[in-house]
Each structure stands twice: as structure tokens, then as C-alpha cells.
Design a protein around this motif. Structure first.
Motif, PDB file in Angstrom:
ATOM      1  N   ARG A 105      -6.055  12.220   2.281  1.00  0.00           N
ATOM      2  CA  ARG A 105      -5.244  11.414   1.900  1.00  0.00           C
ATOM      3  C   ARG A 105      -5.789  10.220   0.880  1.00  0.00           C
ATOM      4  O   ARG A 105      -6.623   9.620   1.128  1.00  0.00           O
ATOM      5  CB  ARG A 105      -3.830  10.311   3.001  1.00  0.00           C
ATOM      6  CG  ARG A 105      -3.202  11.280   3.626  1.00  0.00           C
ATOM      7  CD  ARG A 105      -1.851  10.753   4.146  1.00  0.00           C
ATOM      8  NE  ARG A 105      -2.484   9.082   4.836  1.00  0.00           N
ATOM      9  CZ  ARG A 105      -1.122   8.880   5.334  1.00  0.00           C
ATOM     10  NH1 ARG A 105      -0.097   8.652   5.909  1.00  0.00           N
ATOM     11  NH2 ARG A 105      -2.470   7.043   6.308  1.00  0.00           N
TER      12      ARG A 105
ATOM     13  N   SER B  38     -14.327   3.472   2.543  1.00  0.00           N
ATOM     14  CA  SER B  38     -13.225   2.507   2.178  1.00  0.00           C
ATOM     15  C   SER B  38     -13.896   2.272   0.902  1.00  0.00           C
ATOM     16  O   SER B  38     -15.429   1.770   1.100  1.00  0.00           O
ATOM     17  CB  SER B  38     -12.420   2.086   3.050  1.00  0.00           C
ATOM     18  OG  SER B  38     -13.474   1.156   3.623  1.00  0.00           O
TER      19      SER B  38
ATOM     20  N   ILE C  87      -5.262   6.380  -0.571  1.00  0.00           N
ATOM     21  CA  ILE C  87      -4.005   4.559  -0.568  1.00  0.00           C
ATOM     22  C   ILE C  87      -4.565   3.842  -0.810  1.00  0.00           C
ATOM     23  O   ILE C  87      -5.669   2.975  -0.241  1.00  0.00           O
ATOM     24  CB  ILE C  87      -4.478   4.589   1.597  1.00  0.00           C
ATOM     25  CG1 ILE C  87      -4.090   6.451   2.612  1.00  0.00           C
ATOM     26  CG2 ILE C  87      -3.255   3.620   1.720  1.00  0.00           C
ATOM     27  CD1 ILE C  87      -4.257   5.584   3.667  1.00  0.00           C
TER      28      ILE C  87
ATOM     29  N   ARG D  88       1.397  -1.457   0.728  1.00  0.00           N
ATOM     30  CA  ARG D  88       0.276  -0.460  -0.015  1.00  0.00           C
ATOM     31  C   ARG D  88       0.460   0.853  -0.343  1.00  0.00           C
ATOM     32  O   ARG D  88       1.950   1.104  -0.081  1.00  0.00           O
ATOM     33  CB  ARG D  88      -0.846  -0.115   0.793  1.00  0.00           C
ATOM     34  CG  ARG D  88      -0.639   0.072   2.724  1.00  0.00           C
ATOM     35  CD  ARG D  88      -1.194  -0.034   3.856  1.00  0.00           C
ATOM     36  NE  ARG D  88      -2.621   0.559   3.575  1.00  0.00           N
ATOM     37  CZ  ARG D  88      -3.101   0.280   5.254  1.00  0.00           C
ATOM     38  NH1 ARG D  88      -2.468   0.317   6.155  1.00  0.00           N
ATOM     39  NH2 ARG D  88      -4.174   1.515   4.242  1.00  0.00           N
ATOM     40  N   HIS D  89       0.017   1.938  -0.276  1.00  0.00           N
ATOM     41  CA  HIS D  89       1.412   3.621  -0.725  1.00  0.00           C
ATOM     42  C   HIS D  89       0.326   4.444   0.055  1.00  0.00           C
ATOM     43  O   HIS D  89      -0.793   4.364  -0.678  1.00  0.00           O
ATOM     44  CB  HIS D  89       1.657   3.337  -2.122  1.00  0.00           C
ATOM     45  CG  HIS D  89       2.735   4.865  -2.101  1.00  0.00           C
ATOM     46  ND1 HIS D  89       4.051   5.164  -1.285  1.00  0.00           N
ATOM     47  CD2 HIS D  89       2.169   5.910  -2.353  1.00  0.00           C
ATOM     48  CE1 HIS D  89       4.321   6.523  -1.457  1.00  0.00           C
ATOM     49  NE2 HIS D  89       3.538   6.660  -1.872  1.00  0.00           N
ATOM     50  N   ALA D  90       0.641   5.609   0.095  1.00  0.00           N
ATOM     51  CA  ALA D  90      -0.430   6.834   0.297  1.00  0.00           C
ATOM     52  C   ALA D  90       0.121   7.772  -0.302  1.00  0.00           C
ATOM     53  O   ALA D  90       1.374   8.190  -0.328  1.00  0.00           O
ATOM     54  CB  ALA D  90      -0.498   7.589   2.039  1.00  0.00           C
ATOM     55  N   TRP D  91      -0.908   9.256  -0.615  1.00  0.00           N
ATOM     56  CA  TRP D  91      -0.478  10.082  -1.560  1.00  0.00           C
ATOM     57  C   TRP D  91      -1.036  10.812  -0.758  1.00  0.00           C
ATOM     58  O   TRP D  91      -2.417  10.864  -0.323  1.00  0.00           O
ATOM     59  CB  TRP D  91      -0.755   9.837  -2.794  1.00  0.00           C
ATOM     60  CG  TRP D  91       0.174   9.358  -3.722  1.00  0.00           C
ATOM     61  CD1 TRP D  91       1.258   9.630  -4.107  1.00  0.00           C
ATOM     62  CD2 TRP D  91       0.273   7.843  -4.545  1.00  0.00           C
ATOM     63  NE1 TRP D  91       2.023   8.488  -5.451  1.00  0.00           N
ATOM     64  CE2 TRP D  91       0.486   7.100  -4.836  1.00  0.00           C
ATOM     65  CE3 TRP D  91      -1.420   7.107  -4.450  1.00  0.00           C
ATOM     66  CZ2 TRP D  91       1.224   6.795  -5.991  1.00  0.00           C
ATOM     67  CZ3 TRP D  91      -1.363   6.033  -5.136  1.00  0.00           C
ATOM     68  CH2 TRP D  91      -0.082   5.051  -5.614  1.00  0.00           C
ATOM     69  N   ASP D  92      -0.731  12.082  -0.207  1.00  0.00           N
ATOM     70  CA  ASP D  92      -0.878  13.000  -0.024  1.00  0.00           C
ATOM     71  C   ASP D  92      -2.174  14.072  -0.837  1.00  0.00           C
ATOM     72  O   ASP D  92      -1.311  14.652  -1.707  1.00  0.00           O
ATOM     73  CB  ASP D  92      -0.152  14.113   1.066  1.00  0.00           C
ATOM     74  CG  ASP D  92       0.627  13.882   2.099  1.00  0.00           C
ATOM     75  OD1 ASP D  92      -0.200  13.185   2.929  1.00  0.00           O
ATOM     76  OD2 ASP D  92       1.878  13.404   2.323  1.00  0.00           O
TER      77      ASP D  92
ATOM     78  N   GLU E 153      -9.371   9.022   3.518  1.00  0.00           N
ATOM     79  CA  GLU E 153      -8.633   9.924   4.609  1.00  0.00           C
ATOM     80  C   GLU E 153      -9.287  11.641   4.201  1.00  0.00           C
ATOM     81  O   GLU E 153      -7.887  12.226   3.595  1.00  0.00           O
ATOM     82  CB  GLU E 153      -7.933   9.616   5.120  1.00  0.00           C
ATOM     83  CG  GLU E 153      -7.300   8.454   5.902  1.00  0.00           C
ATOM     84  CD  GLU E 153      -5.749   8.262   6.126  1.00  0.00           C
ATOM     85  OE1 GLU E 153      -5.524   9.130   6.051  1.00  0.00           O
ATOM     86  OE2 GLU E 153      -5.870   6.961   7.057  1.00  0.00           O
TER      87      GLU E 153
ATOM     88  N   THR F 148     -13.258   9.276   6.700  1.00  0.00           N
ATOM     89  CA  THR F 148     -12.380   7.787   5.704  1.00  0.00           C
ATOM     90  C   THR F 148     -13.440   6.776   5.418  1.00  0.00           C
ATOM     91  O   THR F 148     -14.238   6.382   5.913  1.00  0.00           O
ATOM     92  CB  THR F 148     -11.496   6.918   6.514  1.00  0.00           C
ATOM     93  OG1 THR F 148     -10.827   7.647   7.468  1.00  0.00           O
ATOM     94  CG2 THR F 148     -10.853   5.846   6.107  1.00  0.00           C
TER      95      THR F 148
ATOM     96  N   GLU G 185      -4.240  -0.492  -2.041  1.00  0.00           N
ATOM     97  CA  GLU G 185      -3.704  -1.511  -1.321  1.00  0.00           C
ATOM     98  C   GLU G 185      -4.139  -2.816  -2.490  1.00  0.00           C
ATOM     99  O   GLU G 185      -4.828  -3.393  -3.170  1.00  0.00           O
ATOM    100  CB  GLU G 185      -4.548  -1.537  -0.079  1.00  0.00           C
ATOM    101  CG  GLU G 185      -3.443  -2.976   0.724  1.00  0.00           C
ATOM    102  CD  GLU G 185      -4.115  -3.398   1.978  1.00  0.00           C
ATOM    103  OE1 GLU G 185      -4.582  -4.321   1.908  1.00  0.00           O
ATOM    104  OE2 GLU G 185      -4.053  -2.264   2.393  1.00  0.00           O
TER     105      GLU G 185
END
Length: 137
Positions: free
Chosen positions: A50, A112, A52, A41-45, A104, A110, A54
């Protein structure tokens, strides 16, 4: 990711009604599984919070669940006696694969969305789609 799970399932005996009704004996099954896998997973601001994405995959192995017989007989004594119906041979190894995305929003919200598929078993595939909204206060 590494996991272990155990479950014990019991179905009480029951008796049907009507023509050719069955009396089915109590049945029990035990399952003990291990799973080994991973996720990326990677979070991008972003300006609003954010994002995310996955992906995940795991291999599952079943240790206990075995083929067994479910015993039954006809309620009408004039029909033949007790008989056993075998369950299918359980698959010992299969995979669970999935992907999801979370957003987020600020510090409180949040959102999902996730999708998983259980594959690699004979004559069985399971799909799961889930969505969530969370508010922290």
C-alpha cells in the motif's frame, strides 16, 4: 486532531571564565500549548503493498510562556553590578504544516518520509525532515 502539551524548562546558574566573564542566574520557563488541526490521508493498494500519502496542518496557541528577564553580573567586582536581559516576547499563535508518504511493503516492511514546517512566528521558522524504516516480526 486535538492536543495539549506542558513543559517546564530550568537552566541552572553558571559562571563563565576569562576576561569580562559573567555569572548568570538560574532561569525557569513554563509552556502550556494547545493544538487543533487535521490530516487527510488515503491508502492505495498496489501490487506490492500500500502507498499512503498524507497532508496535515494544525494551529498552536501558547498560554503560559511569557517575556522574562535573565539576570547576570560580571564576575570581576570592578565591573558594573547586576543587570537583566529580557527575553523576546513569545509568539502566541503559529501553525505546523506537513506532508508525508508511507509505503507498506507486504505485511512486514514500512518505509516513510515526512516533512513538517513550523511557521507564522516572528523571525523563526523550523523545518523537520524525517525518514523511517520499520520491520515487523
Amino acid at each position: 486532531m486535538l492536543g495539549l502539551s506542558y513543559s517546564h524548562t530550568m537552566v541552572d546558574s553558571f559562571q563563565e571564565v576569562g576576561p569580562a566573564a559573567l555569572s548568570v542566574a538560574r532561569d525557569e520557563a513554563d509552556s502550556f500549548r494547545s493544538s487543533l488541526g487535521g490530516r487527510v490521508r488515503h491508502a492505495w493498494d498496489m501490487g506490492w503493498g500500500r502507498l499512503i500519502p498524507e497532508v496535515r496542518a494544525s494551529w498552536v496557541h501558547e498560554y503560559l510562556n511569557d517575556r522574562r528577564n535573565i539576570n547576570a553580573s560580571f564576575v570581576d567586582l570592578a565591573l558594573p553590578g547586576t543587570f537583566a536581559t529580557p527575553t523576546a516576547n513569545p509568539d502566541r499563535d503559529f501553525g505546523i504544516f506537513g506532508a508525508g508518504i508511507s509505503a507498506e511493503i507486504g505485511t512486514d516492511w514500512t518505509l516513510s518520509l515526512d516533512y513538517d514546517v513550523e511557521a507564522g512566528r516572528d523571525e523563526f521558522v523550523a523545518h523537520q525532515l524525517s525518514a523511517g524504516i520499520r520491520y515487523s516480526f
